[in-house]
Design an enzyme around this catalytic site. Structure first.
Site, PDB file in Angstrom:
ATOM      1  N   HIS A  68       0.818  -1.210   0.000  1.00  0.00           N
ATOM      2  CA  HIS A  68       0.000   0.000   0.000  1.00  0.00           C
ATOM      3  C   HIS A  68       0.858   1.268   0.000  1.00  0.00           C
ATOM      4  O   HIS A  68       1.926   1.325   0.584  1.00  0.00           O
ATOM      5  CB  HIS A  68      -0.990   0.011   1.176  1.00  0.00           C
ATOM      6  CG  HIS A  68      -0.382  -0.114   2.530  1.00  0.00           C
ATOM      7  ND1 HIS A  68      -1.126  -0.150   3.678  1.00  0.00           N
ATOM      8  CD2 HIS A  68       0.906  -0.214   2.938  1.00  0.00           C
ATOM      9  CE1 HIS A  68      -0.338  -0.252   4.719  1.00  0.00           C
ATOM     10  NE2 HIS A  68       0.900  -0.293   4.295  1.00  0.00           N
ATOM     11  N   ASN A  69       0.332   2.273  -0.704  1.00  0.00           N
ATOM     12  CA  ASN A  69       0.954   3.602  -0.793  1.00  0.00           C
ATOM     13  C   ASN A  69       2.287   3.617  -1.537  1.00  0.00           C
ATOM     14  O   ASN A  69       3.006   4.618  -1.488  1.00  0.00           O
ATOM     15  CB  ASN A  69       1.135   4.237   0.590  1.00  0.00           C
ATOM     16  CG  ASN A  69      -0.188   4.425   1.301  1.00  0.00           C
ATOM     17  OD1 ASN A  69      -0.486   3.711   2.252  1.00  0.00           O
ATOM     18  ND2 ASN A  69      -0.999   5.368   0.843  1.00  0.00           N
TER      19      ASN A  69
END
Length: 367
Positions: free
Chosen positions: A257-258
């Site tokens: 994620h991210n």
């Protein structure tokens, strides 16, 4: 939108393959030989026949060029004189890239694209927008508010989640999952089993156990991206996970994620990228490599296969962090040596102190 897509309509079949004149007319290069000769496919220098096109990109195979039975070959200018008599030649600045583009021509002609329409067994929410030129395959699901662009192909069993957007000419193979709110650009290819937008691995430790952190970001993918089979790109916790234009991701790759991946970066199979890492443009990540979270790779960084990146790399170059391949017995000996390096360093310093400074260093009395 409803109905069942069929095969392309009738009419006279297109001639098989391409003439050399047609290939050069579309892709450029300098043709030497009979432009009317028709090529039906591409093969290796060693295996090509009289109606097949081949190429030389590695000088090590120059001997195979001299004896090839191909109908024509793609070569650099330096190898033009090695082409056998009677074999056509297309002289190109980069034969490997030329071969790739020629292969696309043949592939497009040989692989029939599904006709537009929504298969009778597909489920499309009434609020979804599916372009009239798109194809939605058997048992596919397009959820509420999703948008499917022009000439897209949504493969059998594929799911496009609520509010997701699929750009023009993008192909999702069978059993792809695109979660809610995720965005794919134009001309992307996503292979079977890939999952885009599953929750990132976010949990807060507590005395009672790990508390799940909702992952409220999206995955935003640019144009001309290819994602391999069974790869996973997780949605962001707060901000989006972003994959830039032209990125190529192999099979079985995990993107946390991210993460942000810059334009035209390539990532080979089984690599793993931990959350919130930043990868620059035109990087190359080798197979099985791992990146810890919250680090940055500058543009042009190359990470060797099976390497472990534990810190940011701010200078372009080739990095590797794995033992060379060796027999297990030698590896065990090397591992023991590495384990004792600190003790060996201390013993060496003790010996140097006892021996005193080397002669001529300027320390102590002159001899």
């Amino acid at each position: 939108m409803s109905g069942s897509p069929g095969r392309p309509g009738g009419g006279s079949a297109a001639p098989e393959g391409f003439t050399l004149d047609e290939i050069v007319g579309r892709l450029g290069g300098v043709l030497v030989g009979d432009g009317s000769r028709r090529m039906t496919g591409i093969a290796t220098l060693e295996g090509a026949g009289a109606q097949q096109l081949s190429f030389l990109s590695n000088p090590r195979y120059r001997s195979q060029l001299r004896s090839t039975a191909a109908g024509a070959v793609i070569v650099p200018a330096a190898a033009r004189d090695d082409v056998p008599a009677g074999v056509g030649a297309i002289v190109a600045d980069d034969p490997y890239v030329y071969y790739a583009r020629a292969a696309q021509l043949f592939d497009a002609r040989h692989r029939a694209k599904p006709a537009p329409g929504v298969h009778a067994t597909a489920v499309v929410d009434p609020s979804a927008h599916v372009a009239a030129s798109a194809c939605v395959g058997a048992h596919a699901v397009v959820d509420a508010g999703a948008r499917i662009g022009e000439r897209c192909v949504i493969g059998p069993g594929t799911t496009v989640g609520e509010g997701a957007s699929i750009g023009d000419d993008t192909v999702l193979a069978a059993r792809v999952t695109v979660y809610h709110g995720c965005v794919l650009g134009a001309r992307c290819i996503v292979h079977s089993g890939a999952v885009i937008g599953a929750d990132g691995f976010g949990f807060a430790p507590s005395p009672e156990g790990f508390v799940k952190i909702p992952q409220t970001g999206r995955v935003v993918i640019g144009d001309d991206v290819e994602i391999g089979a069974n790869s996973a790109i997780d949605r962001g916790a707060l901000d989006d996970t972003v994959v830039g234009d032209g990125v190529k991701i192999d099979n079985l790759v995990q993107v946390g994620h991210n993460v942000r991946i810059g334009r035209h970066t390539v990532i080979a199979g089984c690599a793993g990228i931990s959350g919130s890492s930043r990868i620059g443009e035109r990087c190359m990540i080798g197979g099985g490599a791992g990146l810890v979270g919250h680090i940055e790779l500058a543009d042009g960084v190359v990470v060797g296969g099976m390497s472990m990146v534990t810190r940011s790399l701010d200078t372009p170059g080739f990095y590797t962090g794995a033992f060379p391949l060796m027999t297990n017995r030698d590896w065990e000996r090397a591992a023991v040596t590495v384990r004792h390096l600190d003790d060996m360093r201390k013993r060496l310093r003790d010996l140097e102190r006892r021996a005193g400074p080397p002669a001529g260093t300027g320390d102590g009395e002159p001899s």
